[in-house]
Motif scaffolding. Structure first.
Motif, PDB file in Angstrom:
ATOM      1  N   TYR A  69       0.833  -1.207   0.000  1.00 50.04           N
ATOM      2  CA  TYR A  69       0.000   0.000   0.000  1.00 50.04           C
ATOM      3  C   TYR A  69       0.868   1.258   0.000  1.00 50.04           C
ATOM      4  O   TYR A  69       0.568   2.240  -0.688  1.00 50.04           O
ATOM      5  CB  TYR A  69      -0.922   0.017   1.223  1.00 50.04           C
ATOM      6  CG  TYR A  69      -1.881  -1.154   1.267  1.00 50.04           C
ATOM      7  CD1 TYR A  69      -3.039  -1.149   0.496  1.00 50.04           C
ATOM      8  CD2 TYR A  69      -1.622  -2.261   2.061  1.00 50.04           C
ATOM      9  CE1 TYR A  69      -3.919  -2.215   0.517  1.00 50.04           C
ATOM     10  CE2 TYR A  69      -2.490  -3.341   2.092  1.00 50.04           C
ATOM     11  CZ  TYR A  69      -3.635  -3.314   1.321  1.00 50.04           C
ATOM     12  OH  TYR A  69      -4.499  -4.387   1.326  1.00 50.04           O
ATOM     13  N   ALA A  70       1.937   1.241   0.777  1.00 49.15           N
ATOM     14  CA  ALA A  70       2.810   2.410   0.859  1.00 49.15           C
ATOM     15  C   ALA A  70       3.458   2.700  -0.488  1.00 49.15           C
ATOM     16  O   ALA A  70       3.599   3.858  -0.883  1.00 49.15           O
ATOM     17  CB  ALA A  70       3.876   2.184   1.925  1.00 49.15           C
ATOM     18  N   ALA A  71       3.859   1.673  -1.200  1.00 51.50           N
ATOM     19  CA  ALA A  71       4.527   1.852  -2.492  1.00 51.50           C
ATOM     20  C   ALA A  71       3.613   2.507  -3.524  1.00 51.50           C
ATOM     21  O   ALA A  71       4.096   3.122  -4.481  1.00 51.50           O
ATOM     22  CB  ALA A  71       5.028   0.510  -3.004  1.00 51.50           C
ATOM     23  N   LYS A  72       2.294   2.394  -3.334  1.00 49.70           N
ATOM     24  CA  LYS A  72       1.340   2.988  -4.275  1.00 49.70           C
ATOM     25  C   LYS A  72       1.094   4.462  -4.002  1.00 49.70           C
ATOM     26  O   LYS A  72       0.395   5.120  -4.775  1.00 49.70           O
ATOM     27  CB  LYS A  72       0.009   2.234  -4.216  1.00 49.70           C
ATOM     28  CG  LYS A  72       0.116   0.773  -4.628  1.00 49.70           C
ATOM     29  CD  LYS A  72      -1.213   0.057  -4.408  1.00 49.70           C
ATOM     30  CE  LYS A  72      -1.101  -1.430  -4.729  1.00 49.70           C
ATOM     31  NZ  LYS A  72      -2.358  -2.159  -4.431  1.00 49.70           N
ATOM     32  N   PHE A  77      -3.162   4.941   0.117  1.00 50.23           N
ATOM     33  CA  PHE A  77      -3.923   5.551   1.217  1.00 50.23           C
ATOM     34  C   PHE A  77      -5.427   5.454   0.943  1.00 50.23           C
ATOM     35  O   PHE A  77      -6.217   5.222   1.871  1.00 50.23           O
ATOM     36  CB  PHE A  77      -3.517   7.013   1.396  1.00 50.23           C
ATOM     37  CG  PHE A  77      -2.241   7.205   2.162  1.00 50.23           C
ATOM     38  CD1 PHE A  77      -2.222   7.104   3.553  1.00 50.23           C
ATOM     39  CD2 PHE A  77      -1.057   7.480   1.507  1.00 50.23           C
ATOM     40  CE1 PHE A  77      -1.051   7.277   4.268  1.00 50.23           C
ATOM     41  CE2 PHE A  77       0.122   7.651   2.205  1.00 50.23           C
ATOM     42  CZ  PHE A  77       0.131   7.549   3.594  1.00 50.23           C
ATOM     43  N   LEU A  78      -5.803   5.649  -0.325  1.00 47.04           N
ATOM     44  CA  LEU A  78      -7.222   5.532  -0.664  1.00 47.04           C
ATOM     45  C   LEU A  78      -7.738   4.118  -0.392  1.00 47.04           C
ATOM     46  O   LEU A  78      -8.848   3.937   0.119  1.00 47.04           O
ATOM     47  CB  LEU A  78      -7.441   5.890  -2.137  1.00 47.04           C
ATOM     48  CG  LEU A  78      -7.272   7.356  -2.542  1.00 47.04           C
ATOM     49  CD1 LEU A  78      -7.546   7.519  -4.032  1.00 47.04           C
ATOM     50  CD2 LEU A  78      -8.200   8.260  -1.736  1.00 47.04           C
ATOM     51  N   PHE A 207       4.929   9.373   4.195  1.00 46.90           N
ATOM     52  CA  PHE A 207       4.239   9.863   3.009  1.00 46.90           C
ATOM     53  C   PHE A 207       5.180   9.995   1.814  1.00 46.90           C
ATOM     54  O   PHE A 207       4.802  10.548   0.780  1.00 46.90           O
ATOM     55  CB  PHE A 207       3.596  11.214   3.325  1.00 46.90           C
ATOM     56  CG  PHE A 207       2.791  11.199   4.595  1.00 46.90           C
ATOM     57  CD1 PHE A 207       1.579  10.528   4.655  1.00 46.90           C
ATOM     58  CD2 PHE A 207       3.277  11.799   5.753  1.00 46.90           C
ATOM     59  CE1 PHE A 207       0.844  10.484   5.835  1.00 46.90           C
ATOM     60  CE2 PHE A 207       2.551  11.759   6.933  1.00 46.90           C
ATOM     61  CZ  PHE A 207       1.332  11.095   6.980  1.00 46.90           C
ATOM     62  N   MET A 208       6.395   9.500   1.959  1.00 49.57           N
ATOM     63  CA  MET A 208       7.389   9.610   0.884  1.00 49.57           C
ATOM     64  C   MET A 208       7.848   8.246   0.390  1.00 49.57           C
ATOM     65  O   MET A 208       8.865   8.144  -0.302  1.00 49.57           O
ATOM     66  CB  MET A 208       8.614  10.410   1.389  1.00 49.57           C
ATOM     67  CG  MET A 208       8.256  11.778   1.921  1.00 49.57           C
ATOM     68  SD  MET A 208       9.657  12.585   2.719  1.00 49.57           S
ATOM     69  CE  MET A 208       8.819  13.891   3.602  1.00 49.57           C
TER      70      MET A 208
END
Length: 371
Positions: A69-72, A77-78, A207-208
């Motif tokens: 999820y983080a990689a997207k 987040f959505l 967030f990065m």
């Protein structure tokens, strides 16, 4: 309206970059005023305890870093929280980042004004710092993250210059007692929150992730970066207690800065000017990263994520920050109660987001993976 490739990605940063990012994002304005908030020598144990708790937080964040999820990025987040929740988070983030940029900038400008440019109008110093940060941020998130190498090389060595304060003839090691507190006051509780908030910088790395490596081995670099920060905080705090003593320490605005003026070298005078100037690289990096996050949060709650980033958008975000800082300086920062209010607000917000964001992300990922 010319587009600007601020959030493009050509490669991912990993390994040693995580170490540099964690360490430099924990070493900002708070390190300069840290001894004033801690004062008592036994608070060295508070640095250790809060630092170890920060390690746990970073371990939870490593779970987020390695998740799909983080990689997207935004789409991840959505999937985890839904569009409405993400927009609410973006609005809160917009305000939190604005406050942090304002206080970090005002704090550093106050030090520049006190030590190097006492006759210059502080508004020009604010403009100078923000213009340099805008220039760095305009090269995009990927290049700004790479700038951390320069920030680390220009700032990490400074702490070594304070080691001689441990061995000066007038250094009284009695000032380090008591190492176990005989009483615990409200100031001590505030010191705990201060340290926790000081360690909170890496929370913005959550967030990065699209620009960072998702390698499962990154956790060791997070740990090493955090450990370096713990050692820097301990060394500078103990050195300041030995130099000033607990009773006098609480009366100094920038204890680390004034200590720099007492560093003796054979070929250079006023070495504190040099140290403060080198420390600017860390502030430029911090503000540049936060500026890009600020612009990104604005794009989310204004529902412009499908559009390309633009020069007008970045400049508009920069102007909002500039105007906010000038107004904050004029209305609040000029008075001691106003400064204390802003600093306490930043301490509480920083501490709360470092407590909540890693826990929320870790829980959300675990819940999704178990479904």
């Amino acid at each position: 309206m010319k587009s600007l490739s601020l959030y493009n990605r050509t490669s991912t940063l990993g390994g040693i970059y995580f170490l540099f990012l964690v360490n430099r994002m924990q070493m900002h304005y708070f390190i300069l005023i840290m001894p004033v908030y801690l004062v008592h020598s036994y608070m060295v144990w508070a640095i250790v305890v809060m630092g170890l708790l920060s390690q746990l937080n970073l371990m939870m964040m490593s779970k987020w870093f390695t998740s799909s999820y983080a990689a997207k990025g935004y789409q991840g987040f959505l999937q985890l929280f839904g569009k409405r929740a993400v927009q609410i988070f973006a609005i809160l983030g917009f305000l939190i980042i604005l406050l942090k940029i304002s206080i970090v900038t005002l704090g550093y400008v106050e030090m520049l004004h006190s030590f190097i440019f006492p006759s210059m109008d502080k508004k020009w110093l604010i403009l100078m710092i923000l213009l340099i940060s805008l220039f760095v941020a305009s090269h995009g998130m990927e290049n700004t993250l790479r700038f951390v190498v320069i920030a680390f090389l220009c700032g990490a060595w400074i702490v070594v210059l304070f080691i001689p304060f441990f061995f000066q003839a007038d250094a009284s090691y009695r000032d380090l007692y008591p190492l176990i507190p005989t009483e615990w006051s409200g100031q001590s509780w505030q010191g705990l929150w201060f340290i926790w908030s000081a360690f909170s910088g890496p929370v913005y790395l959550a967030f990065m992730v699209p620009w960072l490596s998702s390698n499962k081995k990154i956790s060791k670099y997070l740990v090493i970066g955090n450990m370096l920060s713990i050692m820097e905080y301990i060394l500078l705090f103990v050195a300041s207690v030995l130099f000033y003593g607990s009773h006098y320490l609480r009366k100094i605005d920038f204890p680390i800065g004034y200590m720099g003026s007492y560093i003796q070298t054979s070929g250079l005078e006023r070495i504190d000017y040099i140290l403060i100037s080198f420390h600017m690289f860390n502030y430029v990096f911090d503000i540049s990263i936060l500026l890009l996050c600020f612009y990104g949060a604005g794009r989310i709650f204004m529902r412009k994520m499908k559009e390309r980033s633009t020069r007008i958008g970045l400049l508009s975000s920069w102007f909002v920050i500039l105007i906010s800082i000038i107004l904050m300086d004029q209305w609040l920062w000029q008075t001691v109660p106003g400064q204390k209010m802003l600093l306490n607000l930043q301490i509480w917000i920083g501490a709360c987001i470092y407590l909540l964001i890693p826990t929320i992300l870790f829980t959300a990922v675990k819940r999704k993976e178990s479904m």
